[in-house]
Scaffold this motif. Structure first.
Motif, PDB file in Angstrom:
ATOM      1  N   SER A  87       5.203 -28.935  32.959  1.00 24.77           N
ATOM      2  CA  SER A  87       6.028 -28.473  34.072  1.00 24.77           C
ATOM      3  C   SER A  87       7.510 -28.831  33.838  1.00 24.77           C
ATOM      4  O   SER A  87       8.410 -28.030  34.095  1.00 24.77           O
ATOM      5  N   GLU A  88       7.739 -30.056  33.324  1.00 23.30           N
ATOM      6  CA  GLU A  88       9.116 -30.470  33.005  1.00 23.30           C
ATOM      7  C   GLU A  88       9.711 -29.599  31.901  1.00 23.30           C
ATOM      8  O   GLU A  88      10.886 -29.236  31.953  1.00 23.30           O
ATOM      9  N   ILE A  89       8.887 -29.295  30.912  1.00 28.15           N
ATOM     10  CA  ILE A  89       9.354 -28.446  29.800  1.00 28.15           C
ATOM     11  C   ILE A  89       9.746 -27.071  30.340  1.00 28.15           C
ATOM     12  O   ILE A  89      10.801 -26.531  30.002  1.00 28.15           O
ATOM     13  N   ARG A  90       8.878 -26.528  31.213  1.00 29.13           N
ATOM     14  CA  ARG A  90       9.130 -25.213  31.811  1.00 29.13           C
ATOM     15  C   ARG A  90      10.470 -25.219  32.553  1.00 29.13           C
ATOM     16  O   ARG A  90      11.279 -24.314  32.437  1.00 29.13           O
ATOM     17  N   ARG A  91      10.670 -26.299  33.334  1.00 29.70           N
ATOM     18  CA  ARG A  91      11.896 -26.376  34.145  1.00 29.70           C
ATOM     19  C   ARG A  91      13.134 -26.493  33.247  1.00 29.70           C
ATOM     20  O   ARG A  91      14.165 -25.893  33.494  1.00 29.70           O
ATOM     21  N   GLU A  92      12.967 -27.274  32.182  1.00 33.15           N
ATOM     22  CA  GLU A  92      14.105 -27.512  31.289  1.00 33.15           C
ATOM     23  C   GLU A  92      14.514 -26.236  30.538  1.00 33.15           C
ATOM     24  O   GLU A  92      15.690 -25.941  30.392  1.00 33.15           O
ATOM     25  N   ILE A  93      13.512 -25.475  30.078  1.00 34.20           N
ATOM     26  CA  ILE A  93      13.871 -24.279  29.299  1.00 34.20           C
ATOM     27  C   ILE A  93      14.366 -23.144  30.198  1.00 34.20           C
ATOM     28  O   ILE A  93      15.024 -22.230  29.713  1.00 34.20           O
ATOM     29  N   ALA A  94      14.066 -23.256  31.508  1.00 31.63           N
ATOM     30  CA  ALA A  94      14.557 -22.224  32.429  1.00 31.63           C
ATOM     31  C   ALA A  94      16.017 -22.474  32.803  1.00 31.63           C
ATOM     32  O   ALA A  94      16.713 -21.578  33.265  1.00 31.63           O
ATOM     33  N   ARG A  95      16.457 -23.722  32.575  1.00 28.74           N
ATOM     34  CA  ARG A  95      17.835 -24.080  32.944  1.00 28.74           C
ATOM     35  C   ARG A  95      18.809 -23.441  31.965  1.00 28.74           C
ATOM     36  O   ARG A  95      18.554 -23.457  30.760  1.00 28.74           O
ATOM     37  N   PRO A  96      19.912 -22.890  32.470  1.00 30.76           N
ATOM     38  CA  PRO A  96      20.900 -22.312  31.540  1.00 30.76           C
ATOM     39  C   PRO A  96      21.377 -23.386  30.571  1.00 30.76           C
ATOM     40  O   PRO A  96      21.669 -24.508  30.982  1.00 30.76           O
ATOM     41  N   GLN A  97      21.408 -22.995  29.301  1.00 27.07           N
ATOM     42  CA  GLN A  97      21.706 -23.986  28.278  1.00 27.07           C
ATOM     43  C   GLN A  97      23.194 -24.272  28.171  1.00 27.07           C
ATOM     44  O   GLN A  97      23.976 -23.429  27.803  1.00 27.07           O
ATOM     45  N   ARG A  98      23.532 -25.476  28.510  1.00 29.94           N
ATOM     46  CA  ARG A  98      24.901 -25.983  28.348  1.00 29.94           C
ATOM     47  C   ARG A  98      25.953 -25.003  28.887  1.00 29.94           C
ATOM     48  O   ARG A  98      26.947 -24.704  28.239  1.00 29.94           O
ATOM     49  N   GLN A 121       8.524 -34.081  25.705  1.00 30.22           N
ATOM     50  CA  GLN A 121       9.226 -33.031  26.457  1.00 30.22           C
ATOM     51  C   GLN A 121      10.412 -32.502  25.645  1.00 30.22           C
ATOM     52  O   GLN A 121      10.594 -31.300  25.489  1.00 30.22           O
ATOM     53  N   GLU A 122      11.179 -33.426  25.107  1.00 27.87           N
ATOM     54  CA  GLU A 122      12.370 -33.038  24.344  1.00 27.87           C
ATOM     55  C   GLU A 122      11.992 -32.235  23.102  1.00 27.87           C
ATOM     56  O   GLU A 122      12.654 -31.248  22.759  1.00 27.87           O
ATOM     57  N   ALA A 123      10.912 -32.647  22.442  1.00 30.92           N
ATOM     58  CA  ALA A 123      10.491 -31.942  21.225  1.00 30.92           C
ATOM     59  C   ALA A 123      10.152 -30.483  21.532  1.00 30.92           C
ATOM     60  O   ALA A 123      10.555 -29.576  20.798  1.00 30.92           O
ATOM     61  N   PHE A 124       9.455 -30.255  22.643  1.00 28.55           N
ATOM     62  CA  PHE A 124       9.058 -28.876  22.953  1.00 28.55           C
ATOM     63  C   PHE A 124      10.236 -28.044  23.493  1.00 28.55           C
ATOM     64  O   PHE A 124      10.282 -26.835  23.274  1.00 28.55           O
ATOM     65  N   VAL A 125      11.148 -28.700  24.177  1.00 27.30           N
ATOM     66  CA  VAL A 125      12.349 -27.968  24.627  1.00 27.30           C
ATOM     67  C   VAL A 125      13.152 -27.527  23.402  1.00 27.30           C
ATOM     68  O   VAL A 125      13.620 -26.390  23.320  1.00 27.30           O
ATOM     69  N   ARG A 126      13.277 -28.441  22.411  1.00 27.91           N
ATOM     70  CA  ARG A 126      13.996 -28.076  21.184  1.00 27.91           C
ATOM     71  C   ARG A 126      13.243 -26.970  20.440  1.00 27.91           C
ATOM     72  O   ARG A 126      13.855 -26.086  19.856  1.00 27.91           O
ATOM     73  N   LEU A 127      11.908 -27.045  20.465  1.00 30.48           N
ATOM     74  CA  LEU A 127      11.113 -25.991  19.814  1.00 30.48           C
ATOM     75  C   LEU A 127      11.421 -24.639  20.450  1.00 30.48           C
ATOM     76  O   LEU A 127      11.615 -23.642  19.749  1.00 30.48           O
ATOM     77  N   HIS A 128      11.484 -24.611  21.763  1.00 27.59           N
ATOM     78  CA  HIS A 128      11.759 -23.348  22.455  1.00 27.59           C
ATOM     79  C   HIS A 128      13.129 -22.800  22.076  1.00 27.59           C
ATOM     80  O   HIS A 128      13.294 -21.597  21.869  1.00 27.59           O
ATOM     81  N   ARG A 129      14.107 -23.701  21.962  1.00 24.84           N
ATOM     82  CA  ARG A 129      15.479 -23.251  21.654  1.00 24.84           C
ATOM     83  C   ARG A 129      15.610 -22.777  20.209  1.00 24.84           C
ATOM     84  O   ARG A 129      16.476 -21.975  19.901  1.00 24.84           O
ATOM     85  N   LYS A 130      14.785 -23.346  19.330  1.00 23.20           N
ATOM     86  CA  LYS A 130      14.905 -23.012  17.899  1.00 23.20           C
ATOM     87  C   LYS A 130      13.724 -22.174  17.420  1.00 23.20           C
ATOM     88  O   LYS A 130      13.406 -22.177  16.231  1.00 23.20           O
ATOM     89  N   MET A 131      13.071 -21.530  18.347  1.00 25.12           N
ATOM     90  CA  MET A 131      11.848 -20.802  18.019  1.00 25.12           C
ATOM     91  C   MET A 131      12.041 -19.828  16.857  1.00 25.12           C
ATOM     92  O   MET A 131      11.166 -19.671  16.008  1.00 25.12           O
ATOM     93  N   SER A 132      13.219 -19.218  16.803  1.00 24.44           N
ATOM     94  CA  SER A 132      13.443 -18.207  15.766  1.00 24.44           C
ATOM     95  C   SER A 132      13.432 -18.820  14.365  1.00 24.44           C
ATOM     96  O   SER A 132      13.238 -18.113  13.380  1.00 24.44           O
ATOM     97  N   GLN A 133      13.648 -20.151  14.265  1.00 25.60           N
ATOM     98  CA  GLN A 133      13.698 -20.789  12.938  1.00 25.60           C
ATOM     99  C   GLN A 133      12.325 -21.190  12.416  1.00 25.60           C
ATOM    100  O   GLN A 133      12.194 -21.631  11.274  1.00 25.60           O
ATOM    101  N   ILE A 134      11.315 -21.096  13.259  1.00 28.20           N
ATOM    102  CA  ILE A 134       9.993 -21.570  12.861  1.00 28.20           C
ATOM    103  C   ILE A 134       9.312 -20.548  11.953  1.00 28.20           C
ATOM    104  O   ILE A 134       9.287 -19.357  12.254  1.00 28.20           O
TER     105      ILE A 134
END
Lengths: 188, 171
Positions: free
Chosen positions: B63-74, A56-69
């Motif tokens: 689903s967890e990933i979706r929820r996490e990326i929808a959350r305002p970041q920090r 989960q964490e890996a893909f969340v980080r991927l989403h946040r850094k997508m522009s660097q890929i």
């Protein structure tokens, strides 16, 4: 359980779309890599729950850094690197290992997968044994070995992912292979 | 027992590095051949996927990933930063509005002239020298070089003195 979104486009195109904020494209990228990332995390951490968290964490980080890929290289190498780091972070956060103590397990040799209930049980026992043994390897050796054998990365790619030199990685992989063999067969 | 001298080369060979001399040795040495075979078995085992993968609910992970990326970041960090800026502005404007005493010294907190233990001069001097770096906001603009701001701290021995920057100070 909803089915994973089916990938209908090459990864480079999906990455280009995901960079524009296309969530559907991003989810297709997740579906492309989730099993490999989970498998790597499972053997790195030794725990299903930790592997889920790391995935989960890996893909969340991927989403946040997508522009660097780099779209041409694909998300794979970047994801493996982030997975290794996420597993390390999780390990440090928990400050404890969930690995099965290797001493409690009989020495089991690798065997071909068996689809029968008894065979599945035996497969799981062997896998637990493997993960317990992997847990006894130093962190960097374990990561280098798994990136090479599970993900099929070249020495150069493993070195890039781990931020080490090729010579170091080559040595780590050789050492890890020899140690693993002895540990799996109760010779160490 | 395999030949120790060949162990590392066998480990590399199993990884796909060609080694003609080693291949010749493996044909002649059964122990080293056994080592190569076991290493190859382990390699193939590692390449296979863990059986637990069949049980994993990937939809739940997605689903967890979706929820996490929808959350305002920090977002809280930005809120905290905005609060700090507002506080600094408030403090700065308070000092700016204070009527300047006759001796042009603005005291944020009155220090009691109680018989305190002899202050540690070295500490006080250090604090005064470092004071400008700890200033939370720009000093009120003034053209009077005699104006200064003294901030009392919890430590009676430490007073922070803020001095306006004069033309030529930075050169």
């Amino acid at each position: 359980m909803d089915d994973p979104p089916r990938s209908t486009a090459p990864e480079a195109r999906l990455l280009a779309l995901a960079k524009t904020g296309d969530l559907d494209a991003f989810e297709q990228i997740v579906a492309l890599h989730e099993r490999r990332v989970f498998a790597l995390a499972l053997r790195l951490t030794g725990s299903v729950e930790d592997a889920k968290d790391a995935t989960q964490e890996a893909f969340v980080r991927l989403h946040r850094k997508m522009s660097q890929i780099d779209s041409d290289r694909g998300a794979g190498p970047w994801l493996y690197s982030v997975t290794v780091n996420a597993c390390r972070d999780i390990g440090r956060d928990r400050q404890r290992s969930r690995l099965v103590p290797v001493d409690n397990l009989a020495s089991l040799s690798p065997a071909a997968p068996d689809a029968s209930p008894e065979g599945l049980y035996a497969d799981r026992q062997r896998e637990e044994h493997l993960r317990a043994v992997l847990g006894r390897l130093p962190e960097k050796e374990r990561a280098a070995l798994l990136l090479r054998e599970m993900e099929g990365l070249s020495t150069q790619e493993v070195a890039r992912v781990l931020g080490s030199s090729e010579a170091t990685v080559r040595s780590q992989i050789c050492t890890a292979r020899l140690k693993l063999r002895k540990l799996l067969r109760g010779k160490l | 027992m395999s030949c120790a001298v060949f162990e590392e080369r066998i480990a590399q060979y199993v990884g796909g590095e060609p080694d003609a001399e080693l291949e010749q040795h493996l044909r002649a040495c059964s122990d080293c051949a056994a080592l190569a075979r076991e290493l190859a078995e382990d390699r193939d085992w590692l390449a296979s996927h863990p059986p637990e993968m069949a049980d994993v609910d990937y939809a739940a992970i997605r689903s967890e990933i979706r929820r996490e990326i929808a959350r305002p970041q920090r977002a809280w960090k930005w809120v905290a930063a905005a609060a700090a800026v507002l506080l600094a502005i408030g403090v700065a404007s308070t000092f700016h509005r204070s009527p300047a005493p006759e001796n042009h010294v603005a005291r944020a907190v009155e220090q009691t002239p109680a018989p305190a233990p002899a202050p540690d001069r070295s500490l006080a001097v250090t604090a005064q020298k470092r004071a400008p770096k700890r200033s939370p906001a720009p000093l009120p603009v003034t053209h009077d070089p005699a104006v200064r701001i003294e901030l009392a701290t919890n430590n009676p021995d430490v007073t922070i003195i803020l001095l306006p920057e004069l033309k030529g100070d930075t050169q």
